[in-house]
Design a protein around this motif. Sequence first.
Motif, short mmCIF file in Angstrom:
data_model
loop_
_atom_site.label_atom_id
_atom_site.label_comp_id
_atom_site.label_asym_id
_atom_site.label_seq_id
_atom_site.Cartn_x
_atom_site.Cartn_y
_atom_site.Cartn_z
N LEU A 88 -5.07 39.46 -26.89
CA LEU A 88 -6.08 40.52 -26.93
C LEU A 88 -6.41 41.01 -25.51
N ALA A 97 -10.02 44.77 -32.11
CA ALA A 97 -8.98 43.76 -32.30
C ALA A 97 -8.20 44.10 -33.55
N LYS A 149 -14.10 49.01 -20.46
CA LYS A 149 -14.21 48.59 -21.85
C LYS A 149 -13.21 47.50 -22.20
N ILE A 150 -13.72 46.28 -22.35
CA ILE A 150 -12.87 45.23 -22.89
C ILE A 150 -12.95 45.30 -24.41
N PRO A 151 -11.93 44.81 -25.10
CA PRO A 151 -11.94 44.96 -26.56
C PRO A 151 -13.12 44.23 -27.22
N SER A 152 -13.74 44.90 -28.15
CA SER A 152 -14.72 44.24 -29.02
C SER A 152 -13.96 43.82 -30.27
N ARG A 153 -14.68 43.17 -31.19
CA ARG A 153 -13.93 42.73 -32.38
C ARG A 153 -13.54 43.90 -33.27
N LEU A 154 -14.13 45.07 -33.04
CA LEU A 154 -13.70 46.25 -33.79
C LEU A 154 -12.36 46.78 -33.28
#
Lengths: 757, 160
Positions: free
Chosen positions: A659, A694, A687-692
């Motif tokens: 991720l 992923a 912006k690092i990935p959020s669970r949305l």
Amino acid sequence: MKYVNAPVIKKDAMALVTGQPVYMDDLAPKNCLIVKVLRSPHAHALIREIRTDSAEKVEGIACILTYRDVPKRRFTMAGQTYPEPSPYDRYILEQRVRFVGDPVAIVAGETEKAVDLALKRIKVTYEVLDAVLDFHTAMDNPVLVHPEEDWQSLCPVGADNKRNLCASGSEGEGDVEAVLADCEIRMDEVYHVKAVQQSMMETFRTCTYLDTYGRINVLSSTQIPFHVRRIVANALDIPKSKVRVIKPRIGGGFGAKQTVVTEIYPAIVTLKTGKPAKMIYTREESMIASSPRHEMEVRVRLGANRDGCIRAIEVHTLSNTGAYGEHGPTTVGLSGHKSIPMYRTEAFRFQYEVVYTNRMSAGAYRGYGATQGIFAVESTVNKLAAKLGMDPVALRRMNIIHEGDIMPAYYGETASSCHLEQCLNRAAAMIGWEEKGLRTVMPDGKIRGRGVAMAMQGSAISNCDVGSVTVKLSDEGTYNIIVGCTDMGTGCDTIIAQFAADVLETSIDNIAVYGVDTDTSPYDSGSYASSTTYLTGMAAVRACEQLKERILALAADKMQREASELCFDGEKVFDEKDGAQMSLFDIATASMCNNEISLEVTYSHSSPVSPPPFMAACAEVEIDPETGAVELLDYTACVDCGTVVNTNLARVQTEGGLLQGIGMTLYEDIWYNEKGKNLSNSFLQYKIPSRLDAGKIRVEFDSSYESTGPFGAKSIGEVVINTPAPAITNAIYQAVGVWIDELPATPEKILRGMKVI
Amino acid sequence: MKIHLWLNEREITREIDADLPLLEFVRSEGCYSVKRGCETSNCGLCTVWMDGRPVLSCSVLTARAEGTHITTLEGVRERAEAFGAFLAKQGGEQCGFCNPGFIMNVLAMEDELTNPSDEDIREYLAGNLCRCSGYESQMRAIKEYLRSRKDELPLNGETE
């Protein structure tokens, strides 16, 4: 095997999930001075005047330091084995400031409010200088980032500060030009991998205080306690014996904390004032003055026959180390050493230059240059497949290395354990490569594409890194293990205990693990270069084997027999002939009364080789051709990390690393304005990935057996970040025919490539 | 200024600065589980409950907590251990730094949503960043935990 290759729960798990106070700021003395720095607003300037008198009058201010107050001895903040390849190019504070955010003054005070007010009251007059902001123009630029005469490079890395050169070099085997000239197909491609941030949830932080003996104790969120000891002593110009470093639990590192980012500032405050001090980086500081990935431009020339046989690869990397040289000379090496060797070629060449610029210094980030090089080489192989009209998986099957092959571009090492082809086949099968094909147009007009990539890394730095473990038998037959490697959430404390439990044939709950304290832990280079499981793990195995011999020796002494006649089964020492036995409980007790056989062993281990873990991955994306929006639908990965030591932790390492790789491929971007100010300075901009964000990440393992590793294990921590960029950009190409050669792959770049905008 | 509130059901009255964030206040009261990961309300690490509802304590002034019941992970230890066992069983706790805020929100979700879908779960927890795990192990833990609660299995993480 009982614990190795099992889903063992981490030893610190329940403390972490219940929020126990185990991190630096939870443990710091409550009377710490708050330490902050004033930062340069200019990319390149000389301080002509700095006035602190007004600031010093703020109530509660304990000390204000400027360049006049620090030792005139250059050092590096890179956590590496001495003599460090990274040049000695820093003072703690200097009259010359080299990037927007470079420290100008250190302020320490009793409260944050007082410190903030004092920072505002410091008056600085700068002579603003021309800055080197474009790394293409850095080499031999008339503007020098490090013109100083006392700049020093300790190792022969091709550095020259009078050319803005932090390192340079060239290597190869065979005649690349002749082979390329003879090839039917020649590729010449250039890729740009920007700097990206590790973005661990716990920002950089350190507290320091004097102990009973007047020594500076450094409680720090670090991956490299022993290197911190040396670097802090170098920076403060005090003896190494005056520094002790303690690592509590740390809230993630990913390489960021392989650089001494915060330690020196509270340390000099404690040295000057005698008082405890702490520095907690804000997220903004972690974004603008830290240790991100090296920006690299990688040119790949590749020659092949029309049948797809790859015959030559040349990689030429230009790396941007920023204002200081931390990890500059070493990261660049991996861009060639960890990309070219995956293919069998007749010839290869690898050239590189690492340049200084007036940007924030780069550092170590998971993958450490391999990520950049693999994006470039794997993308070029994918382009070759497209050019030849071949399936990129099939093209790879023709060209990749197999177990037993010699890797000329990897120090001539032999791939002693390699399931790369099995991983490739498995990742492809998992995503349905054959059935789905490379491209699908959906009824709603969106287009799906599928891409592939492979990766390798190393396992510790060969002939350099040291992993050590101390194991001792304690009261009633329990064990203590003391390590110098640094668990940063990765679970290495637990993994070391798994090895030990299996060698000692005991319950993992019978083993207490402690680390790290440079006063008591055995020397360990630290947790970086994918070293811990492979290197410190082997030290654990050997230490426990030797402890077993000591246990037998002590039992033999007490039982008045020869040790060679006795066996140990984890619970007792016994003589098979007559059944005589002595329990571990009694042996432990005996060791504490009238005894001269020490039941404590320290084993240090280094390795002449650095066996690569390998992996392959496939990505499926869906692109909206009207907006350029990319959705990652599926990501399949198969990893060969040798024996999987902890099946849970290896999986989570892989998922997490993937991720992070997906983040740098699709979202994460550091950008500057024309004056060199970093504008991506918070989680609002960066912006690092959020669970949305992923997608569906699916991971499997196909394990080879590495005979030089503990229980057959290699590393896993870094290799897992390397495939997303080339696999996803390959999938984007298959969908819409656009190659993204500069990360991240934003909708805007995709639409521009499609000539929609 | 003077503030009066309940912290983990302990009634307290304190003299505070008017600009003190709730995050700093609860830490100063010994609730060290509450962490700060950013200054921009993006990371979710500082999540606590105000009268049972999750709030970002970095962005709430302590003054606004007047008369309320503030709950941190320390105040729901049994539930944290129960869910935490499932997270640990997946290896999903990793560095642990985001765990307290994340777990506060998982428990709030458990209280608020009935039979949430995967999408509901992602939506509810979107504000809780994690850089270690890639979120997959957290999702596996949440689903196993919710399943066990539904089936009223013992809360020790042993569901299979």
